[in-house]
Design an enzyme around this catalytic site. Sequence first.
Site: not given
Length: 317
Positions: A32-34, A145, A270
């Site tokens: 994990d690169n945090l 994304y 909306g």
Amino acid sequence: MRKALVTGGAGFIGSHLVDRLVSEGWYVRIIDNLSSGRLENVEHHMSNSRVEVLRRDLKDPRAAEESVRGVDVVFHYAANPEVRVSTTNPEIHFNENVVATFNLLEAMRKNEVRELVFASSSSVYGEPETIPVSEEAPVRPVSVYGASKAACENLIHAYSNLYGIKAVALRYANVVGPRLRHGVIHDFIIKLARKPGELEILGDGTQVRSYIYVDDAVEATMIAYNNSKKRFDTYNIASEDWVTVREVADIVCRELGVRPRYVFVGVLHGVGWPGDVKRIALDVSKMKNLGWKPELNSVEALKKAVSILAKELRPPT
């Protein structure tokens, strides 16, 4: 002893998956690169000789190579989870999601690691014509994304076909539970802690979503990994119902014991921001055919998550 690499293992879903694998006797390596993960999510495993934690970044090909050596399967959960980042900093999703995934796949190819579980997202479907949407629906993302997750799925499909990697891509709905530090209920709890008399809601409140509790999501993950037969396959993971964002706000407010005035801040049709979708819910029949069924529905998952997160996010006194 089987060895797993969990990328993003200090993140929300990743850390819960680590808990499950450790409980089943796996050796687990976390990378994990945090950037969004937190070491406190896995600190209870730090003294376990079967758990290894590496602070590395998959955007570095050498880190990817080091992380996959000697493992049997990769659970790929490293990504930037903030969909709204797409609007202002699209390169973050390209680098954290697509580049990192390519480097990981190359490392797997070179080291002959042949099993992969990928955390994809319901965002790959974009704005579906009808809900709930099945895995056969067109992949037409409307956010960077979602596009990055779809791109990763396609890369994985190609590597599966070319190099014999057996892979499953899991298209999660909104996963909620302990350690969650992004998304709508986290946003609402933080806003109400700062201003309990007023709650800003992005969009007009009629956006439709399904929510799934993290324990149900992890159970589905393991069932899909253990039972999927194809070289490459996709599975929706979600509750079987859905609620509106306004209903989410109502649940959060009831659980916190506040009655604020709602202020709606909408754009376009909306939704909350460009790239947000109005209605998304998933058909989970394919997962149910593997023997899985969520224990909690959307409302139950939200209530349980809010009660826990309200304590986790409470400022120290």
